[in-house]
Design a protein around this motif. Structure first.
Motif, PDB file in Angstrom:
ATOM      1  N   ALA A 110      49.408  41.075  32.625  1.00 12.93           N
ATOM      2  CA  ALA A 110      48.430  40.262  33.342  1.00 12.93           C
ATOM      3  C   ALA A 110      48.455  40.668  34.809  1.00 12.93           C
ATOM      4  O   ALA A 110      49.532  40.833  35.396  1.00 12.93           O
ATOM      5  CB  ALA A 110      48.763  38.788  33.180  1.00 12.93           C
ATOM      6  N   ASP A 111      47.286  40.863  35.383  1.00 15.54           N
ATOM      7  CA  ASP A 111      47.178  41.324  36.764  1.00 15.54           C
ATOM      8  C   ASP A 111      47.918  40.384  37.717  1.00 15.54           C
ATOM      9  O   ASP A 111      47.804  39.161  37.622  1.00 15.54           O
ATOM     10  CB  ASP A 111      45.697  41.405  37.151  1.00 15.54           C
ATOM     11  CG  ASP A 111      45.492  41.943  38.549  1.00 15.54           C
ATOM     12  OD1 ASP A 111      46.292  42.789  38.989  1.00 15.54           O
ATOM     13  OD2 ASP A 111      44.530  41.520  39.212  1.00 15.54           O
ATOM     14  N   GLU A 112      48.689  40.976  38.614  1.00 16.74           N
ATOM     15  CA  GLU A 112      49.482  40.199  39.565  1.00 16.74           C
ATOM     16  C   GLU A 112      48.613  39.327  40.473  1.00 16.74           C
ATOM     17  O   GLU A 112      49.061  38.298  40.983  1.00 16.74           O
ATOM     18  CB  GLU A 112      50.334  41.145  40.428  1.00 16.74           C
ATOM     19  CG  GLU A 112      51.369  41.942  39.660  1.00 16.74           C
ATOM     20  CD  GLU A 112      52.625  41.133  39.381  1.00 16.74           C
ATOM     21  OE1 GLU A 112      52.665  39.952  39.760  1.00 16.74           O
ATOM     22  OE2 GLU A 112      53.571  41.697  38.783  1.00 16.74           O
ATOM     23  N   ASN A 113      47.368  39.744  40.703  1.00 13.86           N
ATOM     24  CA  ASN A 113      46.489  39.037  41.627  1.00 13.86           C
ATOM     25  C   ASN A 113      45.533  38.069  40.934  1.00 13.86           C
ATOM     26  O   ASN A 113      44.607  37.551  41.569  1.00 13.86           O
ATOM     27  CB  ASN A 113      45.684  40.051  42.448  1.00 13.86           C
ATOM     28  CG  ASN A 113      46.579  40.954  43.264  1.00 13.86           C
ATOM     29  OD1 ASN A 113      47.498  40.484  43.942  1.00 13.86           O
ATOM     30  ND2 ASN A 113      46.338  42.255  43.199  1.00 13.86           N
ATOM     31  N   THR A 114      45.744  37.845  39.635  1.00 14.16           N
ATOM     32  CA  THR A 114      44.894  36.926  38.880  1.00 14.16           C
ATOM     33  C   THR A 114      45.730  35.730  38.430  1.00 14.16           C
ATOM     34  O   THR A 114      46.799  35.904  37.843  1.00 14.16           O
ATOM     35  CB  THR A 114      44.300  37.628  37.643  1.00 14.16           C
ATOM     36  OG1 THR A 114      43.567  38.781  38.074  1.00 14.16           O
ATOM     37  CG2 THR A 114      43.367  36.699  36.878  1.00 14.16           C
ATOM     38  N   ARG A 115      45.251  34.536  38.722  1.00 15.41           N
ATOM     39  CA  ARG A 115      46.036  33.329  38.456  1.00 15.41           C
ATOM     40  C   ARG A 115      46.328  33.139  36.978  1.00 15.41           C
ATOM     41  O   ARG A 115      47.430  32.750  36.595  1.00 15.41           O
ATOM     42  CB  ARG A 115      45.296  32.100  38.996  1.00 15.41           C
ATOM     43  CG  ARG A 115      46.088  30.785  38.859  1.00 15.41           C
ATOM     44  CD  ARG A 115      45.335  29.630  39.493  1.00 15.41           C
ATOM     45  NE  ARG A 115      44.096  29.363  38.793  1.00 15.41           N
ATOM     46  CZ  ARG A 115      43.999  28.587  37.728  1.00 15.41           C
ATOM     47  NH1 ARG A 115      45.086  28.026  37.210  1.00 15.41           N
ATOM     48  NH2 ARG A 115      42.836  28.374  37.147  1.00 15.41           N
ATOM     49  N   GLU A 116      45.337  33.418  36.142  1.00 18.17           N
ATOM     50  CA  GLU A 116      45.498  33.183  34.712  1.00 18.17           C
ATOM     51  C   GLU A 116      44.629  34.142  33.921  1.00 18.17           C
ATOM     52  O   GLU A 116      43.475  34.356  34.271  1.00 18.17           O
ATOM     53  CB  GLU A 116      45.115  31.733  34.398  1.00 18.17           C
ATOM     54  CG  GLU A 116      45.228  31.344  32.948  1.00 18.17           C
ATOM     55  CD  GLU A 116      44.801  29.909  32.702  1.00 18.17           C
ATOM     56  OE1 GLU A 116      45.659  29.007  32.853  1.00 18.17           O
ATOM     57  OE2 GLU A 116      43.607  29.681  32.390  1.00 18.17           O
ATOM     58  N   SER A 117      45.175  34.712  32.861  1.00 14.44           N
ATOM     59  CA  SER A 117      44.418  35.598  31.973  1.00 14.44           C
ATOM     60  C   SER A 117      44.500  35.052  30.557  1.00 14.44           C
ATOM     61  O   SER A 117      45.584  34.736  30.072  1.00 14.44           O
ATOM     62  CB  SER A 117      44.960  37.029  32.027  1.00 14.44           C
ATOM     63  OG  SER A 117      44.793  37.590  33.317  1.00 14.44           O
ATOM     64  N   MET A 118      43.339  34.953  29.914  1.00  8.93           N
ATOM     65  CA  MET A 118      43.284  34.405  28.562  1.00  8.93           C
ATOM     66  C   MET A 118      42.858  35.482  27.586  1.00  8.93           C
ATOM     67  O   MET A 118      41.869  36.182  27.808  1.00  8.93           O
ATOM     68  CB  MET A 118      42.303  33.221  28.503  1.00  8.93           C
ATOM     69  CG  MET A 118      42.208  32.581  27.113  1.00  8.93           C
ATOM     70  SD  MET A 118      41.012  31.199  27.041  1.00  8.93           S
ATOM     71  CE  MET A 118      41.891  29.982  28.001  1.00  8.93           C
ATOM     72  N   VAL A 119      43.618  35.610  26.495  1.00 10.66           N
ATOM     73  CA  VAL A 119      43.405  36.666  25.506  1.00 10.66           C
ATOM     74  C   VAL A 119      43.222  36.056  24.122  1.00 10.66           C
ATOM     75  O   VAL A 119      43.948  35.129  23.743  1.00 10.66           O
ATOM     76  CB  VAL A 119      44.612  37.635  25.487  1.00 10.66           C
ATOM     77  CG1 VAL A 119      44.517  38.604  24.320  1.00 10.66           C
ATOM     78  CG2 VAL A 119      44.713  38.388  26.812  1.00 10.66           C
TER      79      VAL A 119
END
Length: 233
Positions: A110-119
């Protein structure tokens, strides 16, 4: 990482997110019962910054679609290997290992600069043997492999446009398109073989050009947006 049963995600939210994925959008329009079948074989996972989504070298039967956020793809381990690219919402990933019958070819976080990633993770075993049309139908398999072949060709075109003199530049153009009767098992078999051959080429490109420049990554993301918004399957 927070893994959720598909039933734990509000239905309206889930359908809105899946509408951005060409494959799921098509299946929902063409055959709602198949759409429900695929959801039953799926789960949703939410990742915080830096969490590992896929580990290079692992073996599993899951196919992944990014619903929201951003993921970073590395040829080895974050901080050690080169950054290959980013996965953006609407994209499928984890498909190369499925197609070439190999272990995971990259590490995805998950990108370090993105608060939350949904898969969304789909258990690919639900597809069964290629020639089987139960429980997943021929039309659903055709939609999947049409989408797969299309996306792989686009990714290979990105590499070609930036390395026109490379020996691999025109290899994917030599893989013939299907010219027979549509909506048949023959078309499915052709799409599958096309996708496998294209996937093997993409693995070769990725191994040779592991690290993309910022300009190349922006070009690939622009191409991804075009693909996700305009593709008709």
């Amino acid at each position: 990482m927070d893994i959720k049963s598909i039933h734990k995600v509000p239905r309206e939210t889930l359908e809105h997110l899946l509408a951005g994925i060409p494959f799921f959008k098509t299946i929902r329009q063409v055959d709602p019962s198949q759409f429900e079948l695929l959801l039953q074989a799926s789960r949703v996972a939410v990742y915080g910054p830096g969490e590992v989504v896929l580990q290079k070298g692992e073996v599993d039967a899951w196919l992944y679609f990014l619903l929201k956020g951003r993921l970073a793809v590395y040829v080895d381990q974050p901080g050690k290997g080169d950054l290959v690219n980013y996965v953006t919402p609407g994209e499928v990933f984890g498909d190369l290992a499925q197609l070439v019958g190999a272990t995971r070819t990259a590490t995805v976080i998950a990108d370090e600069n993105t608060r939350e990633s949904m898969v969304l993770a789909l258990d690919f075993t639900v597809f069964g043997p290629l020639k089987s049309v139960k429980p997943v139908t021929l039309q659903t398999k055709l939609a999947y492999y049409r989408n797969m072949a299309h996306n792989l060709r686009w990714k290979l075109e990105v590499y070609r446009s930036q390395h026109l003199q490379h020996p691999l530049a025109n290899k994917h153009r030599q893989i013939k398109l299907y010219q027979g009767v549509k909506d048949t098992m023959d078309e499915l078999l052709s799409l599958y073989e096309q996708s496998r051959a294209l996937a093997q080429l993409l693995v070769q490109w990725n191994l040779e050009f592991g690290a993309l420049t910022e300009e190349q990554m922006q070009a690939d993301q622009t191409l991804s947006i075009h693909t996700n918004s305009s593709q008709s399957i």
